[in-house]
Design a protein around this motif. Structure first.
Motif, PDB file in Angstrom:
ATOM      1  N   ILE A  71       0.844  -1.184   0.000  1.00 14.43           N
ATOM      2  CA  ILE A  71       0.000   0.000   0.000  1.00 14.43           C
ATOM      3  C   ILE A  71       0.885   1.242   0.000  1.00 14.43           C
ATOM      4  O   ILE A  71       1.950   1.257   0.610  1.00 14.43           O
ATOM      5  CB  ILE A  71      -0.943   0.009   1.223  1.00 14.43           C
ATOM      6  CG1 ILE A  71      -1.960   1.149   1.111  1.00 14.43           C
ATOM      7  CG2 ILE A  71      -0.162   0.138   2.522  1.00 14.43           C
ATOM      8  CD1 ILE A  71      -3.045   1.074   2.157  1.00 14.43           C
ATOM      9  N   SER A  72       0.479   2.287  -0.696  1.00 18.54           N
ATOM     10  CA  SER A  72       1.286   3.503  -0.791  1.00 18.54           C
ATOM     11  C   SER A  72       1.247   4.280   0.511  1.00 18.54           C
ATOM     12  O   SER A  72       0.427   4.026   1.395  1.00 18.54           O
ATOM     13  CB  SER A  72       0.770   4.373  -1.930  1.00 18.54           C
ATOM     14  OG  SER A  72      -0.520   4.863  -1.612  1.00 18.54           O
ATOM     15  N   VAL A  73       2.140   5.291   0.598  1.00 23.86           N
ATOM     16  CA  VAL A  73       2.130   6.177   1.770  1.00 23.86           C
ATOM     17  C   VAL A  73       0.785   6.879   1.874  1.00 23.86           C
ATOM     18  O   VAL A  73       0.210   7.037   2.956  1.00 23.86           O
ATOM     19  CB  VAL A  73       3.272   7.208   1.671  1.00 23.86           C
ATOM     20  CG1 VAL A  73       3.186   8.204   2.825  1.00 23.86           C
ATOM     21  CG2 VAL A  73       4.617   6.501   1.665  1.00 23.86           C
ATOM     22  N   GLU A  74       0.276   7.327   0.692  1.00 19.59           N
ATOM     23  CA  GLU A  74      -1.035   7.983   0.688  1.00 19.59           C
ATOM     24  C   GLU A  74      -2.127   7.018   1.149  1.00 19.59           C
ATOM     25  O   GLU A  74      -3.097   7.405   1.810  1.00 19.59           O
ATOM     26  CB  GLU A  74      -1.347   8.509  -0.713  1.00 19.59           C
ATOM     27  CG  GLU A  74      -0.460   9.667  -1.167  1.00 19.59           C
ATOM     28  CD  GLU A  74       0.953   9.194  -1.519  1.00 19.59           C
ATOM     29  OE1 GLU A  74       1.885   9.955  -1.307  1.00 19.59           O
ATOM     30  OE2 GLU A  74       1.114   8.047  -1.991  1.00 19.59           O
ATOM     31  N   GLY A  75      -1.966   5.758   0.805  1.00 17.05           N
ATOM     32  CA  GLY A  75      -2.926   4.754   1.260  1.00 17.05           C
ATOM     33  C   GLY A  75      -2.891   4.576   2.759  1.00 17.05           C
ATOM     34  O   GLY A  75      -3.938   4.405   3.406  1.00 17.05           O
ATOM     35  N   VAL A  76      -1.683   4.616   3.321  1.00 14.40           N
ATOM     36  CA  VAL A  76      -1.562   4.534   4.785  1.00 14.40           C
ATOM     37  C   VAL A  76      -2.290   5.697   5.446  1.00 14.40           C
ATOM     38  O   VAL A  76      -3.025   5.534   6.432  1.00 14.40           O
ATOM     39  CB  VAL A  76      -0.073   4.517   5.205  1.00 14.40           C
ATOM     40  CG1 VAL A  76       0.048   4.641   6.723  1.00 14.40           C
ATOM     41  CG2 VAL A  76       0.602   3.252   4.719  1.00 14.40           C
ATOM     42  N   LEU A  77      -2.099   6.888   4.887  1.00 14.18           N
ATOM     43  CA  LEU A  77      -2.785   8.057   5.441  1.00 14.18           C
ATOM     44  C   LEU A  77      -4.297   7.934   5.283  1.00 14.18           C
ATOM     45  O   LEU A  77      -5.054   8.277   6.198  1.00 14.18           O
ATOM     46  CB  LEU A  77      -2.289   9.329   4.749  1.00 14.18           C
ATOM     47  CG  LEU A  77      -0.923   9.848   5.189  1.00 14.18           C
ATOM     48  CD1 LEU A  77      -0.445  10.955   4.258  1.00 14.18           C
ATOM     49  CD2 LEU A  77      -0.982  10.358   6.629  1.00 14.18           C
ATOM     50  N   ALA A  78      -4.735   7.457   4.139  1.00 13.48           N
ATOM     51  CA  ALA A  78      -6.172   7.307   3.912  1.00 13.48           C
ATOM     52  C   ALA A  78      -6.790   6.348   4.921  1.00 13.48           C
ATOM     53  O   ALA A  78      -7.852   6.625   5.505  1.00 13.48           O
ATOM     54  CB  ALA A  78      -6.422   6.821   2.479  1.00 13.48           C
ATOM     55  N   HIS A  79      -6.136   5.200   5.131  1.00 16.16           N
ATOM     56  CA  HIS A  79      -6.652   4.241   6.092  1.00 16.16           C
ATOM     57  C   HIS A  79      -6.578   4.792   7.524  1.00 16.16           C
ATOM     58  O   HIS A  79      -7.499   4.587   8.321  1.00 16.16           O
ATOM     59  CB  HIS A  79      -5.868   2.929   5.982  1.00 16.16           C
ATOM     60  CG  HIS A  79      -6.292   2.064   4.846  1.00 16.16           C
ATOM     61  ND1 HIS A  79      -7.417   1.282   4.895  1.00 16.16           N
ATOM     62  CD2 HIS A  79      -5.758   1.874   3.605  1.00 16.16           C
ATOM     63  CE1 HIS A  79      -7.559   0.632   3.749  1.00 16.16           C
ATOM     64  NE2 HIS A  79      -6.553   0.972   2.941  1.00 16.16           N
ATOM     65  N   SER A  80      -5.509   5.480   7.841  1.00 18.53           N
ATOM     66  CA  SER A  80      -5.356   6.032   9.201  1.00 18.53           C
ATOM     67  C   SER A  80      -6.466   7.030   9.516  1.00 18.53           C
ATOM     68  O   SER A  80      -7.066   6.995  10.591  1.00 18.53           O
ATOM     69  CB  SER A  80      -3.995   6.713   9.338  1.00 18.53           C
ATOM     70  OG  SER A  80      -2.947   5.812   9.128  1.00 18.53           O
ATOM     71  N   THR A  81      -6.725   7.925   8.561  1.00 17.60           N
ATOM     72  CA  THR A  81      -7.760   8.941   8.799  1.00 17.60           C
ATOM     73  C   THR A  81      -9.136   8.302   8.957  1.00 17.60           C
ATOM     74  O   THR A  81      -9.921   8.694   9.831  1.00 17.60           O
ATOM     75  CB  THR A  81      -7.791   9.951   7.650  1.00 17.60           C
ATOM     76  OG1 THR A  81      -7.919   9.255   6.404  1.00 17.60           O
ATOM     77  CG2 THR A  81      -6.524  10.785   7.622  1.00 17.60           C
ATOM     78  N   MET A  82      -9.436   7.307   8.120  1.00 16.19           N
ATOM     79  CA  MET A  82     -10.755   6.661   8.233  1.00 16.19           C
ATOM     80  C   MET A  82     -10.926   5.940   9.561  1.00 16.19           C
ATOM     81  O   MET A  82     -11.956   6.079  10.225  1.00 16.19           O
ATOM     82  CB  MET A  82     -10.955   5.697   7.057  1.00 16.19           C
ATOM     83  CG  MET A  82     -11.339   6.384   5.767  1.00 16.19           C
ATOM     84  SD  MET A  82     -11.916   5.248   4.471  1.00 16.19           S
ATOM     85  CE  MET A  82     -10.372   4.519   3.962  1.00 16.19           C
ATOM     86  N   ILE A 184       6.637   6.617   9.457  1.00 15.27           N
ATOM     87  CA  ILE A 184       6.545   5.153   9.517  1.00 15.27           C
ATOM     88  C   ILE A 184       6.248   4.582   8.140  1.00 15.27           C
ATOM     89  O   ILE A 184       6.842   3.578   7.706  1.00 15.27           O
ATOM     90  CB  ILE A 184       5.466   4.728  10.533  1.00 15.27           C
ATOM     91  CG1 ILE A 184       5.919   5.078  11.958  1.00 15.27           C
ATOM     92  CG2 ILE A 184       5.177   3.232  10.416  1.00 15.27           C
ATOM     93  CD1 ILE A 184       4.868   4.816  13.008  1.00 15.27           C
ATOM     94  N   ALA A 185       5.337   5.261   7.408  1.00 13.99           N
ATOM     95  CA  ALA A 185       4.970   4.771   6.071  1.00 13.99           C
ATOM     96  C   ALA A 185       6.156   4.839   5.117  1.00 13.99           C
ATOM     97  O   ALA A 185       6.394   3.911   4.335  1.00 13.99           O
ATOM     98  CB  ALA A 185       3.802   5.591   5.529  1.00 13.99           C
ATOM     99  N   ASP A 206       9.864  15.217   2.050  1.00 20.76           N
ATOM    100  CA  ASP A 206       8.454  15.200   1.659  1.00 20.76           C
ATOM    101  C   ASP A 206       7.544  15.085   2.874  1.00 20.76           C
ATOM    102  O   ASP A 206       6.453  15.656   2.913  1.00 20.76           O
ATOM    103  CB  ASP A 206       8.190  14.025   0.713  1.00 20.76           C
ATOM    104  CG  ASP A 206       8.880  14.205  -0.636  1.00 20.76           C
ATOM    105  OD1 ASP A 206       9.113  15.361  -1.018  1.00 20.76           O
ATOM    106  OD2 ASP A 206       9.177  13.188  -1.281  1.00 20.76           O
ATOM    107  N   VAL A 207       7.994  14.342   3.866  1.00 19.64           N
ATOM    108  CA  VAL A 207       7.218  14.209   5.098  1.00 19.64           C
ATOM    109  C   VAL A 207       7.037  15.572   5.760  1.00 19.64           C
ATOM    110  O   VAL A 207       5.932  15.950   6.161  1.00 19.64           O
ATOM    111  CB  VAL A 207       7.909  13.229   6.073  1.00 19.64           C
ATOM    112  CG1 VAL A 207       7.269  13.319   7.468  1.00 19.64           C
ATOM    113  CG2 VAL A 207       7.824  11.808   5.549  1.00 19.64           C
ATOM    114  N   ILE A 208       8.126  16.330   5.871  1.00 23.26           N
ATOM    115  CA  ILE A 208       8.058  17.652   6.508  1.00 23.26           C
ATOM    116  C   ILE A 208       7.159  18.581   5.701  1.00 23.26           C
ATOM    117  O   ILE A 208       6.343  19.317   6.266  1.00 23.26           O
ATOM    118  CB  ILE A 208       9.476  18.244   6.649  1.00 23.26           C
ATOM    119  CG1 ILE A 208      10.304  17.390   7.624  1.00 23.26           C
ATOM    120  CG2 ILE A 208       9.406  19.692   7.129  1.00 23.26           C
ATOM    121  CD1 ILE A 208      11.741  17.818   7.750  1.00 23.26           C
TER     122      ILE A 208
END
Length: 627
Positions: A71-82, A184-185, A206-208
């Motif tokens: 899963i992409s970094v954006e996917g990790v964020l998407a799942h985390s937010t949901m 982490i992602a 990119d994280v910052i």
């Protein structure tokens, strides 16, 4: 100006509510009085849960079938937010159901839950918005997925709620939580699932950048803009006049136990419990009459008080309030006319809305320097007589709905005696369920005969009048002595030896002489009320005599002003009273730098006091019972 500042430095400032008694340990969402709000939360919870579970299952299936894909970094964020928003919705529903069933968790638990959930929600909405912005900025890669609908619904749910985020603490929480998740992602979840997933976050730089953008959205959209939206909704005619009927403020409060349930019960908005156990008095000071909306006036009318006390600076006749009004009037060179400035307040839509019944309310007023006509003006002020004439007409105008013969007779005396200030008194009596309460309200004039050096702010003639008024019948339960200038407050000495935000010790000595007269006849049943400071505070003398200061209705000192800026001294730094037989404050509260009004509930033996902001949250809660 309201939108540009979100009310940060004006009467619209409704942020930074964490010191409120109710919000110090408030539940995440208000009690769901209206069924539709509960149903909406439940449906949203079920929908996001289904989407999140489906997405998690697909990610596991892909990872299982193709170990080289992740899963992409954006996917990790998407799942985390949901999942975090699911947790927030579940917590909100559980607490709401508990309150509906008559039970609730302990205050420490509620406080922890509230802090954790607010951090989760602030992280979620900022990252959801950033994810949407990123997807829209990569249109060639965009194809509709259900996750987009979830993000939109999350943002919609936030904007239609009454949640208010924190500028500083919230920014820190958003930055830290986003940095942790994205780091982490990046470190442990390389790769991507779909071809259209452009790897926007691939390094710590990119994280910052992502974290900074989320903080920007948090500050300017989800805190600043949302505060403005909340204010416009709250003060609209449709809502502000119907808050009690809509039960918007019918919420439960969870505190740390320092404030008793009885105290909270007497300070919650509207008619709570048995109103007839107390006489309810609201008070306020420092009003910029040129404000288009005065939210605190809207709020104080919702309290349905028995008495209203205007404690000075009721208008700024000098046209110099510390708001946007001052530079505008200076640039336009507007000439002031006392009567016109009072008419602005009298005709203001929020001053006395037609919806409410004022026929049984008693309205009393005194003045301070700005409605007297000039900052720090004293007895040598050249326009004191025109100012007095306009103020007396204002006093007569606020009596129109409930004429009191006792007050009218004293107003006539004030009008006939050119050398007399605007001091007067009123004996108020109200029958409660248990007994009858008798109050003597004494409205002092601390300007007309005020010494230029501020040693004595009253004048000998008025002191003698006060001695007579304080030697009343034994059946008077309380003496409410109202002043435009605080008496017990001590401020620092500034350049030129001028005492800022304080009065001379001579005034305090004479006041305590009156209070101690006739073998301390009224000492244990006197309450001092005042305004002026642009922050609210209470002082006490040996926990017997209290001075309750309620200020300001439209322009209190901003939250970012430190104590030295507002000329606030800690009680240990009070020198004058200590050097003069202890005639002064021995304890005081922390300041409350909020646009607010005072609310006092009083019966024969006790009183409770707090100041409340335009949202109905209470501060400085205190209760006192006669010895």
């Amino acid at each position: 100006m309201c939108f540009l500042t979100a009310g940060l430095c004006s009467s619209k400032r409704m942020i930074n509510l964490k010191r409120s008694v109710e919000l110090a340990g408030s539940i995440v969402s208000p009690r769901p009085i209206h069924l539709c709000s509960t149903i909406w939360k439940l449906l949203l919870f079920v929908f996001i849960l289904i989407v999140a579970c489906t997405g998690l299952r697909d990610a596991i299936d892909i990872a299982t079938s193709s170990p080289s894909s992740f899963i992409s970094v954006e996917g990790v964020l998407a799942h985390s937010t949901m999942w975090l928003y699911i947790l927030y919705l579940l917590t909100s529903l559980v607490l709401s159901i508990q309150y509906h069933c008559g039970s609730s968790p302990s205050p420490p638990v509620v406080r922890i839950v509230y802090m954790v959930m607010m951090a989760c929600v602030q992280f979620t909405v900022s990252n959801v918005f950033q994810l949407l912005v990123w997807r829209l900025s990569n249109l060639e890669h965009v194809s509709f997925v259900v996750a987009h609908a979830v993000w939109v619904l999350i943002l919609f749910d936030f904007f239609v709620s009454t949640l208010q985020f924190s500028y500083i603490v919230g920014s820190i929480e958003v930055f830290v939580m986003t940095a942790i998740v994205t780091s982490i992602a990046v470190l442990f979840v390389p790769g991507y699932v779909a071809e259209w997933d452009a790897l926007l976050i691939t390094s710590m730089a990119d994280v910052i950048r992502w974290c900074v953008l989320c903080v920007v959205w948090h500050v300017f959209i989800f805190t600043h803009f949302k505060n403005w939206l909340n204010y416009k909704w709250w003060t609209s005619q449709r809502i502000s006049l119907n808050v009690n009927e809509l039960d918007i403020l019918n919420r439960e409060s969870a505190t740390d136990g320092n404030v008793s349930a009885e105290l909270l019960a007497s300070s919650i908005n509207g008619v709570v419990g048995d109103k007839q156990q107390f006489v309810r008095i609201v008070m306020g000071s420092c009003t910029d009459q040129k404000k288009m909306t005065i939210a605190t006036y809207q709020a104080l009318h919702r309290e349905q008080p028995d008495m209203f006390l205007l404690l000075g600076d009721n208008i700024y006749a000098d046209l110099a309030p510390p708001t946007i009004t001052k530079p505008i009037t200076q640039c336009c060179k507007i000439k002031r006319v006392f009567e016109e400035e009072y008419n602005l307040l009298l005709n203001h839509k929020d001053f006395r809305p037609s919806k409410y019944d004022y026929s049984k309310q008693v309205w009393l007023a005194t003045w301070d320097d700005h409605d007297y006509g000039a900052n720090d003006a004293a007895k040598e002020y050249a326009e004191k007589l025109p100012a007095k004439k306009a103020f007396v007409e204002f006093m007569e105008a606020i009596q129109e709905t409930n004429k009191q013969q006792e007050i009218e007779a004293q107003i006539d005396e004030i009008k006939q005696d050119e050398a007399r200030g605007v001091y007067y008194s009123y004996d108020y009596e109200q029958k409660l369920d248990a007994d009858t309460v008798k109050l003597r309200v004494i409205m002092m004039d601390t300007r007309f005969d005020r010494e230029e050096d501020e040693t004595d702010i009253v004048g000998e003639v008025q002191w003698q009048w006060l001695r007579e008024k304080c030697d009343g019948p034994d059946d008077i339960d309380w003496y409410l002595i109202c002043n435009g200038s605080p008496i017990l407050n001590e401020g620092p000495i500034v350049k030129g030896g001028h005492m800022k935000k304080t009065v001379g010790q001579e005034t305090r000595d004479k006041l305590f002489e009156v209070l101690h007269a006739n073998n301390d006849k009224i000492l244990n049943k006197s309450i001092l009320l005042s305004g002026d400071l642009h922050y609210s505070v209470w002082h006490s003398w040996n926990e017997q005599v209290y001075e309750l200061t309620a200020s300001s209705l439209t322009h209190s000192k901003p939250w970012f002003c430190c104590k030295c800026w507002i000329k606030y001294l800690e009680i240990g730094d009070y020198k004058m009273a200590k050097n003069h037989d202890g005639n002064g404050a021995t304890s005081k509260s922390e300041p409350c730098q909020k646009n607010s009004f005072g609310l006092m509930s009083i019966n024969k033996q006790k009183f409770t006091f707090c100041v409340k902001d335009a949202f109905g949250y209470s501060y400085l809660n205190i209760s006192h019972q006669k010895a």
